[in-house]
Design an enzyme around this catalytic site. Structure first.
Site, PDB file in Angstrom:
ATOM      1  N   GLU A   1     -74.690 -42.618  41.351  1.00 36.20           N
ATOM      2  CA  GLU A   1     -75.519 -41.926  40.991  1.00 36.20           C
ATOM      3  C   GLU A   1     -75.425 -39.574  41.266  1.00 36.20           C
ATOM      4  O   GLU A   1     -74.117 -39.515  41.718  1.00 36.20           O
ATOM      5  CB  GLU A   1     -76.952 -41.206  41.667  1.00 36.20           C
ATOM      6  CG  GLU A   1     -78.023 -42.353  41.770  1.00 36.20           C
ATOM      7  CD  GLU A   1     -79.265 -42.744  42.372  1.00 36.20           C
ATOM      8  OE1 GLU A   1     -80.212 -41.304  42.234  1.00 36.20           O
ATOM      9  OE2 GLU A   1     -79.881 -43.101  43.437  1.00 36.20           O
TER      10      GLU A   1
ATOM     11  N   HIS B   1    -103.902 -21.422  91.938  1.00 37.25           N
ATOM     12  CA  HIS B   1    -103.583 -19.998  93.100  1.00 37.25           C
ATOM     13  C   HIS B   1    -103.511 -21.268  94.979  1.00 37.25           C
ATOM     14  O   HIS B   1    -103.011 -20.784  95.543  1.00 37.25           O
ATOM     15  CB  HIS B   1    -104.490 -19.592  93.103  1.00 37.25           C
ATOM     16  CG  HIS B   1    -104.452 -18.206  93.934  1.00 37.25           C
ATOM     17  ND1 HIS B   1    -103.932 -16.744  93.524  1.00 37.25           N
ATOM     18  CD2 HIS B   1    -105.166 -18.387  95.274  1.00 37.25           C
ATOM     19  CE1 HIS B   1    -103.690 -16.400  94.596  1.00 37.25           C
ATOM     20  NE2 HIS B   1    -105.200 -16.956  95.779  1.00 37.25           N
TER      21      HIS B   1
ATOM     22  N   ASP C   1     -77.459 -43.053  36.946  1.00 35.69           N
ATOM     23  CA  ASP C   1     -77.561 -43.790  37.895  1.00 35.69           C
ATOM     24  C   ASP C   1     -76.450 -45.400  37.762  1.00 35.69           C
ATOM     25  O   ASP C   1     -76.793 -45.797  36.639  1.00 35.69           O
ATOM     26  CB  ASP C   1     -79.163 -44.162  37.893  1.00 35.69           C
ATOM     27  CG  ASP C   1     -78.894 -44.905  39.604  1.00 35.69           C
ATOM     28  OD1 ASP C   1     -79.868 -45.193  40.064  1.00 35.69           O
ATOM     29  OD2 ASP C   1     -78.266 -45.882  40.048  1.00 35.69           O
TER      30      ASP C   1
ATOM     31  N   HIS D   1    -100.514 -21.465  98.024  1.00 32.70           N
ATOM     32  CA  HIS D   1    -100.902 -20.288  99.850  1.00 32.70           C
ATOM     33  C   HIS D   1    -100.478 -22.516 100.881  1.00 32.70           C
ATOM     34  O   HIS D   1     -99.962 -22.397 101.719  1.00 32.70           O
ATOM     35  CB  HIS D   1    -102.288 -20.735  99.815  1.00 32.70           C
ATOM     36  CG  HIS D   1    -102.715 -19.022  99.891  1.00 32.70           C
ATOM     37  ND1 HIS D   1    -101.827 -17.890  99.811  1.00 32.70           N
ATOM     38  CD2 HIS D   1    -103.321 -18.283  98.937  1.00 32.70           C
ATOM     39  CE1 HIS D   1    -102.344 -16.958  99.586  1.00 32.70           C
ATOM     40  NE2 HIS D   1    -103.417 -17.351  97.983  1.00 32.70           N
TER      41      HIS D   1
END
Length: 786
Positions: free
Chosen positions: A199, A616, A107, A620
């Site tokens: 690094e 359902h 580093d 209709h």
DNA sequence: ATACATACC
DNA sequence: TACTGGTATGTAT
């Protein structure tokens, strides 16, 4: 405890303002932290940024509270269970411990600042920071003594250190020096991993062995080499894995090194007292969370609390925490590391000026495109990032069927994303491309693989019953159209579907001047592979309900009203005329004869199937609605008439509200609808249009199977003179089509009539059907399969 | 797939 | 006056 906390808030409010840069960091030992924190607070207080930080802080607090609550709810039995699981996992992880590799993490010390000092030695010994008044990227050690550090805004840094010298960032310089350091790294590990400009991770196992050197000697030599090559100092950490090496490189920073031997005891001792914040991946929030919920501050405590961590975190997070507690980390060298995304973003003075924002977008698209081309990349996911004037971050993404990299393509899609957010006041715009054409296995994926729309449009599937009906305009089959169809789906979809109501000012990208042929494509995703798809939820995104949402939001008032009428109509069971449905079904109970059989179609459904029954019934009603619409010729109905209808209906529904079993009101934009309800309405609306060609892509996925069968039957009735293309996973949905295409991994593997396909017992289709029958054998069998 | 958050330099 | 920019990844829906 609570009292001392609240008194701190009132007397020393800066103590509750948590920033990233008040942490102990190399070079910050003698700093008066209290003073720094106070100044940072004073400088930030009251700003938009500060308000946003408070908002975020509150969010984290909430998260902590939630976690505490979940913790408290755990029973003794659960805790012991999770402890057992964790103990087992610890053993498994321990078994993976690899002490054979020696990793070194380098580093660079205050890299940018050091490079700047190198090129301007007069800066030596003076407090200096790289960056500007808005943001500092690095501070040298002289500046750190004042509490100045990376990620701190320059104006605060100057307050902390009035004599601070600011040097603008110069990435060319840093890249140049970075390359020099990497040349040195290379000598020790040809496959070293560059973590950033300053690094690197090196596997020095072989160097140590071959040259008979200790890891410490290698580290010394490497650091000397870096200094000789660049004039810059760095720090190094040596450990059996990368996670630990990274921690070690920070210990004797700057210009120092720390060696952790490849010995389990040494590792455990090292880890035991180590604050978790030192571990890469554990940042401000996680530290806060683990401390306030579990009282964890050191790595060792991760193991002590392993049971509870396993109970409250995802397996991957829990595993990570356990690894931290055990001092485990990666020891392998990944062969190829492919870039996963590329992005750019710019900050500016917050503005809602659309022209300005658009120009920013143009610039970003051009820069991004240039960067993409430099690396010969093409991506299919574009993400727009926005930061509002109040520092809130928002992202909006599209995934396209086609890989793109040109600035035109990027801009086209980016502006659509942005347009959808207007009006908005922003201080930042960013663009990111991802899903590159060669990620995954490194093999470029095949963009010529035909998608469904591609397949149809290009005429490959015109062998059978299709050529009778499909007669595309020539420009429909050219590449441009395919692209539009493929890439602009969410919007073009409804443009196709509802083009009667389309905003005339909107660009008309679909070439269908006569409106004679209309394609409805709900979903343009490639098909999921078919194995396992029968029981798994479809991975393919179902666009249908979203289209409804989109329609409601983006259409003109009349169009929205129209849909709302429909919603009211359907949901409140209002009668449209004096026919069987409406007159005999003022509420949903009466639709079910003996509370069991559907009055209209005779289908049987027990009363416990509340949702299914609702859907359902909706079917209709949709049916009724459709009849109404076609009887009265919808296209001649002006919006005004519809408003009148609406008033009528709402006044009725107000009366209905008092009814005990009245369903919930329709929320704004139908948001309280079930997905199945949305699909049904969408379907009904589509059928109303009486198109010659209908493409139903997973159009009934969210409806129960019984209702689906009725729907499929109905669709057949209604579309007897149409070409219908169905995309579905449910066998009954497709079983009686004239032609079946079986897709596997997005490719057509079979192509024939179902009868022909079923003749061959080993065909993929036969297998699917058999599998379906097998799975359904215990349940009902309404579909009448052969 | 998308959105958002976290993390690192 | 003023709180970055680039990439990866985790988590939730």
């Amino acid at each position: 405890m609570a009292e001392s906390e609240s008194s701190e808030v009132t007397s020393r409010p800066w103590q509750s303002y948590h920033t990233v840069y008040t942490n102990a960091k190399a070079g910050m030992e003698g700093v008066d932290k209290e003073k720094v924190q106070r100044i940072v607070y004073e400088m930030s207080k009251g700003s938009k940024y500060f308000e946003n930080e408070e908002r975020k802080e509150a969010f984290i607090k909430q998260k902590i509270e939630n976690m505490r609550a979940r913790c408290a709810k755990l029973t003794a039995a659960e805790i012991s269970h999770y402890q057992k699981v964790a103990d087992k996992r610890i053993l498994e992880l321990e078994a993976t411990r690899d002490l054979t590799r020696i990793w070194l993490h380098v580093d660079m010390d205050a890299f940018y600042a050091a490079v700047e000092t190198l090129s301007n030695p007069s800066l030596k010994g003076k407090p200096m920071a790289v960056g500007g008044m808005s943001m500092i990227s690095t501070a040298n050690y002289e500046a750190r003594k004042f509490g100045v550090r990376a990620a701190m805004p320059g104006f605060i840094a100057r307050k902390l250190c009035p004599q601070l010298i600011f040097v603008p960032t110069d990435f060319k310089k840093y890249t140049y020096y970075s390359d020099l350091t990497r040349k040195v790294f290379q000598k020790y590990d040809a496959n070293f991993m560059a973590a950033s400009l300053d690094e690197g991770y090196l596997d020095i196992t072989n160097v140590c062995k071959e040259r008979g050197m200790t890891s410490g000697e290698v580290a010394e030599e490497l650091r000397k080499g870096v200094y000789e090559e660049t004039g810059l100092t760095c720090s190094a950490g040596v450990a059996p894995n990368r996670l630990l090496a990274k921690v070690c490189s920070d210990i004797n920073k700057p210009n120092g090194q720390f060696i952790l031997p490849n010995d389990r005891m040494a590792v455990m001792t090292f880890i035991s007292s180590l604050p978790i914040r030192k571990i890469g991946g554990i940042g401000k929030v996680t530290e806060h969370l683990l401390r306030d919920v579990f009282g964890i501050t050191t790595c060792e405590e991760m193991l002590q609390k392993s049971g509870i961590l396993g109970a409250l975190f995802s397996p991957s997070s829990a595993d990570f925490f356990l690894c931290v507690g055990l001092g485990l980390g990666s020891t392998n060298t990944p062969q190829v590391r492919l870039r996963k995304s590329m992005s750019n973003e710019r900050t500016f003075l917050a503005t809602g000026d659309e022209a300005f924002l658009y120009h920013k977008l143009v610039d970003l698209a051009e820069m991004l495109s240039a960067d993409m081309k430099k690396e010969a990349l093409c991506g299919r996911t574009l993400t727009l990032k926005m930061k509002t004037a109040s520092f809130e971050i928002r992202t909006r993404a599209v995934t396209l069927q086609k890989y793109i990299c040109s600035s035109e393509d990027i801009l086209k899609h980016a502006s659509k994303l942005l347009k959808a957010e207007l009006p908005i006041s922003l201080r930042l715009i960013g663009l990111r491309m991802s899903q590159f054409n060669e990620d995954k296995d490194g093999t470029p994926s095949d963009p010529t693989q035909k998608t469904l729309s591609n397949f149809i449009v290009s005429g490959v599937a015109t062998g059978r019953n299709m050529d009778d009906h499909i007669s595309f305009d020539s420009d429909l089959s050219d590449d441009h159209f395919i692209t539009e169809l493929k890439t602009d789906l969410p919007i073009d979809n409804h443009e196709i579907c509802y083009n009667d109501f389309r905003d005339p000012l909107d660009s008309n990208e679909v070439s269908d001047p006569n409106n004679s042929n209309c394609l409805l494509i709900y979903n343009n995703d490639e098909m999921e592979k078919n194995d396992g798809s029968l029981n798994s939820k479809s991975k393919a995104k179902v666009n249908t309900p979203e289209m409804i949402g989109h329609t409601l939001k983006s259409y003109e008032a009349e169009a929205s009203q129209l849909v709302k009428i429909d919603l009211d109509t359907m949901n409140k069971r209002t009668n449209l005329s004096d026919d069987a449905v409406s007159s005999s079904n003022q509420n949903k109970q009466s639709l079910w004869v003996d509370d069991y059989k559907c009055l209209l179609c005779g289908i049987e459904m027990p009363s416990s199937f509340v949702e299914e029954r609702q859907e359902h019934s909706d079917f209709h009603l949709a049916e009724r609605l459709q009849k109404e619409e076609s009887d009265s010729n919808p296209r001649s109905l002006t919006p005004k008439k519809r408003f009148i209808q609406k008033d009528h209906i709402t006044s009725q529904s107000k009366r209905k509200k008092k009814h005990k079993s009245s369903p919930a009101d329709v929320a704004e934009d139908g948001e309280n609808w079930s997905m199945g309800q949305r699909q049904l309405v969408c379907l009904a609306r589509v059928l109303l249009q009486r198109r010659k060609i209908l493409v139903l892509d997973e159009a009934t996925t969210l409806v129960d199977t019984t209702t689906d069968n009725v729907i499929q039957w109905r669709i057949r009735e209604e579309t007897s003179r149409c070409t219908v293309i169905r995309v579905a996973h449910r066998i009954p949905t497709i079983i009686d089509n004239d032609l079946v295409l079986v897709l596997d991994e997005g490719k057509v593997v079979e192509y024939d009539s179902p009868t022909e396909l079923l003749k061959n017992n080993s065909s993929a289709f036969s297998k699917l059907v058999m599998e379906f029958k097998r799975r359904s054998s215990s349940g009902n069998n309404h579909w009448g399969l052969p």
